[in-house]
Design a protein around this motif. Sequence first.
Motif, PDB file in Angstrom:
ATOM      1  N   ILE A   1      62.314  -1.583 -14.059  1.00 53.07           N
ATOM      2  CA  ILE A   1      61.441  -2.062 -14.977  1.00 53.07           C
ATOM      3  C   ILE A   1      61.843  -1.506 -16.391  1.00 53.07           C
ATOM      4  N   ASP A   2      61.832  -0.078 -16.451  1.00 54.97           N
ATOM      5  CA  ASP A   2      61.892   0.883 -17.543  1.00 54.97           C
ATOM      6  C   ASP A   2      63.343   0.449 -18.380  1.00 54.97           C
ATOM      7  N   ASP A   3      64.310   0.313 -17.342  1.00 50.10           N
ATOM      8  CA  ASP A   3      65.735   0.131 -17.720  1.00 50.10           C
ATOM      9  C   ASP A   3      65.826  -1.225 -18.492  1.00 50.10           C
ATOM     10  N   TYR A   4      65.103  -2.232 -17.893  1.00 52.89           N
ATOM     11  CA  TYR A   4      65.394  -3.332 -18.521  1.00 52.89           C
ATOM     12  C   TYR A   4      64.470  -3.468 -19.872  1.00 52.89           C
TER      13      TYR A   4
ATOM     14  N   LYS B   1      66.541  -2.302 -22.390  1.00 52.71           N
ATOM     15  CA  LYS B   1      67.789  -3.349 -22.736  1.00 52.71           C
ATOM     16  C   LYS B   1      67.174  -4.286 -23.790  1.00 52.71           C
ATOM     17  N   PHE B   2      65.929  -4.506 -23.341  1.00 54.74           N
ATOM     18  CA  PHE B   2      65.313  -5.481 -24.200  1.00 54.74           C
ATOM     19  C   PHE B   2      64.926  -5.152 -25.676  1.00 54.74           C
ATOM     20  N   LYS B   3      64.842  -4.081 -25.718  1.00 52.34           N
ATOM     21  CA  LYS B   3      64.641  -3.098 -27.167  1.00 52.34           C
ATOM     22  C   LYS B   3      65.728  -3.043 -27.737  1.00 52.34           C
ATOM     23  N   ALA B   4      66.792  -3.023 -27.168  1.00 53.09           N
ATOM     24  CA  ALA B   4      68.163  -2.575 -27.709  1.00 53.09           C
ATOM     25  C   ALA B   4      68.776  -3.803 -28.277  1.00 53.09           C
TER      26      ALA B   4
ATOM     27  N   LEU C   1      55.324   3.869 -15.623  1.00 54.72           N
ATOM     28  CA  LEU C   1      56.003   3.162 -16.412  1.00 54.72           C
ATOM     29  C   LEU C   1      56.100   4.117 -17.965  1.00 54.72           C
ATOM     30  N   LYS C   2      57.123   4.418 -18.492  1.00 52.05           N
ATOM     31  CA  LYS C   2      57.482   4.986 -19.589  1.00 52.05           C
ATOM     32  C   LYS C   2      57.611   4.072 -20.929  1.00 52.05           C
ATOM     33  N   ASN C   3      58.171   3.062 -20.784  1.00 51.30           N
ATOM     34  CA  ASN C   3      58.681   2.181 -21.829  1.00 51.30           C
ATOM     35  C   ASN C   3      57.656   1.213 -22.251  1.00 51.30           C
TER      36      ASN C   3
ATOM     37  N   LEU D   1      57.119 -11.787 -23.524  1.00 50.61           N
ATOM     38  CA  LEU D   1      56.483 -11.393 -22.164  1.00 50.61           C
ATOM     39  C   LEU D   1      57.698 -11.036 -21.153  1.00 50.61           C
ATOM     40  N   ALA D   2      57.783  -9.920 -20.605  1.00 52.77           N
ATOM     41  CA  ALA D   2      58.510  -9.503 -19.451  1.00 52.77           C
ATOM     42  C   ALA D   2      57.847  -9.871 -18.276  1.00 52.77           C
ATOM     43  N   VAL D   3      58.750 -10.300 -17.162  1.00 53.68           N
ATOM     44  CA  VAL D   3      58.013 -10.446 -15.783  1.00 53.68           C
ATOM     45  C   VAL D   3      59.103  -9.742 -14.869  1.00 53.68           C
ATOM     46  N   TYR D   4      58.188  -9.237 -13.863  1.00 55.81           N
ATOM     47  CA  TYR D   4      58.635  -8.508 -12.757  1.00 55.81           C
ATOM     48  C   TYR D   4      57.922  -8.830 -11.445  1.00 55.81           C
ATOM     49  N   SER D   5      58.759  -9.353 -10.519  1.00 55.01           N
ATOM     50  CA  SER D   5      57.637  -9.517  -9.011  1.00 55.01           C
ATOM     51  C   SER D   5      57.868  -8.570  -7.976  1.00 55.01           C
ATOM     52  N   PRO D   6      57.035  -7.677  -7.925  1.00 56.84           N
ATOM     53  CA  PRO D   6      56.879  -6.514  -6.807  1.00 56.84           C
ATOM     54  C   PRO D   6      56.786  -7.156  -5.334  1.00 56.84           C
TER      55      PRO D   6
END
Length: 806
Positions: free
Chosen positions: A180-183, A186-189, A231-233, A272-277
């Motif tokens: 999640i943090d990596d993506y 990437k979105f911010k970049a 989460l950090k980002n 909105l970012a989505v992630y399905s755990p």
Amino acid sequence: MSEGKTKVVFVQLGSPKSPEIKDVRAFLKEFLADPRVVDINPILWKLILNLFVLPFRPAQSAKLYRRIWDGKSFPLLTITRDFTSKVRSFLKSPKVEVNHAFLLSTPRVSDVWDEWEKDPTPATKLKVIPMFPQYSESTIASGIDGLAHVIKGRVKIPEISVVTNFHTSKAFIDNSVAQIDDYLAKFKAKGVTIDRLLLTFHGIQKRRVVQKGDAYYLHCYETFFLLRERLKNIDHAHVTITFQSRFGSEEWLTPYTEDTVVKLVKEGEKNLAVYSPSFVVDCLETLDELGVELKHTANEGGGDIHFIPCLNDSDNWCRDFASFVENQCIADSDTREKDFYTLEKSDYKEFETMSAKELKQKSTPLTPEAKSSIFIVGLTIFLDLVGFSIIFPLFPSLAKHYLEVDSQNVFLQAIFGSIQSISNYTANSTSSFSGIVLFGGMLGAIYSGLQFIAAPLWGAWSDRIGRKPVLVRSMAGMAVGYAIWIFSGSFTLLIISRIIDGIMGGNISTATAVVADVTTKENRSKGMAIIGVCFALGFVVGPAFGGILSLIDLTKIFPGSVAYGINPFSMPALFAFLLSIFNTIWIKTKFKESLPESMRGKVHTERSANIFKLFKPLPYPGVNLVNMGYFAFLAAFSGMEFTLTFLAAERLNYTSMQNAYIFIYIGFIIAFVQGGVVRRKAADVGEKKMALIGMVSLIPGLLLIAIAYSSLMLYAGLFFLAVGSSMIMPCLTTLVTFYTPPAEQGRSVGIFRSMGALARVVGPVAAAVIYYKSGSAAPYYIGSAFLLIPIFMVAKLPEVIHHADA
């Protein structure tokens, strides 16, 4: 045999063989037939599955599967194979070996077991890891059932264990956080600032959590909490838990993902970012439902969805999971425990608040005893309706038959004497088709009229002596009526049969009273909904059997049986007779009396045999207009419904079987529209508006049928009629309950249904008379014009006022 060696099997659900409709249908048939996946009554669900789901859903699902098909396979299958291969490469201990298997694809668990049995040095232990992080009955328990099925009949059984969840494992949590943090970075970049992260889980029914104690909701929260806190980002206040993939009309865990996205975008949170755990491998639910459909939903409101893939077969995840697997197989208990994060008691405060609000169901669940009684009565109504509606596609042939073989019958002469008084009908026109239609209309009115009159009488009697004896006696009476139909070589016996079955068919009021007995005000609608489903299924299955069984003419197989009254329609009658006998025995042996002896004679039915009382205004704004609008609509619709088979027989030479197809076609469309469009969109569109849309849709349907001289034109008109009626009936019923205070719901809905029963008497007779006097097209032209009356009534309905205690 290698001592201490453990075979680990990663188990996934699977995917269809291909996106072809036949392969998707086979996949859904096996998947949805699992009682763990759909845990309603198995008999009822099999009917719904085979009559309404499998004929339509595969084509829709196949379109979705095509969007993720790479030409050879689906992502779930490919990634699972690659994941297993990578985990195998990271294993350090020779005492652990890994394989993968699917519940609904190859290789299956049985295939892996067969390979194990053939291994010259097989493992002595088997550890199964369903690849669903959180436990749920519909996933993990379903997999365990599948494993038990594989074991059945096997001789060599190793030591078996199952990892029922790994949602708090460090391997899963740490890699998900990194993903999640990596993506997010990437979105911010790319210049995209994420307003909110949705951690969206696959939904389940609240009932599973509240009544069954399913741990899934707790596991979802624990996953959500552990991810959010690490989460950090993204600011933790901007991380939200939601639930996706709901199916059916039950209450599911909320907040719903789609609704949340619409709400957030409307409030200004556009990215909105989505992630399905819930998943460790991307599949249809993530790639298409979240990555495509949810993105489209957000785009419609001016927002956007930024999809974060599952862990799939990333190197770090595979390496860490390999370590987790080895520890679970060969490490000591302290080491195994260290593989999991532990939440403190204070970490659950938020969950306690969430669950107190979330798990408070909108309506009281039905008790097991209530479910049992409603199921028995529901099956009874279904079988009754099959027996009742089995005659529908036979009406044209039935009328012709008796006019040919028993034209001098006193009852026939009486009916045609009445017809003659209506217009210039002469004895020489007994063979005219319009005369046959009018004759059929009167024959149908006998049944409906007697049923309407008998219903309150049966209900009142059941109030005095109990439900069970009334149900048993009325159903035994129906069996007598059908038995007479079997041997009704003369029209007199057919009339007697219809009179008996019409009177006995009024037991629906008693069946409805059973539901009232075993439910409370809060959950009565659930019981009535089950009864409604049984009605709908009966009206679809009955005509189908009528058409099929009409192909079997006992008079041709056994010519001598004609002397005993056997006729071309004896086979459908025999089937209806057997159903009613089964029904009588079923209710006598299985049904437990629902009205206590202490209550008998104290319960009073709201319905009256005096039809004028139905038109007495109720003191609630809107109810009277709905009732009158419903009466006007159903009178027009039932008139069409009755004359339809005559029109098809006259213009298109339809047989009884072809007429049966008409009812099946209408039934399927109604089920599809009500289950898909109405259930999901009625509240958003508004019941009043949707009912109006439905009524307007009927008009082109009636006009198309009026000019239909081909099957294509006829079925085009039927499409509009089925779609329109599927919107009108549930929406008008809902509006009645909205306009009525809770304490008066029974009376108000009872009058509403009585108006419908009366309409089914008036409509067919009026349509038959119009058909007779003015031709086959006239009922449809007049019906389309008549619909302007209920359209005007519904348009004038006041705004809904939700009563405080509703």
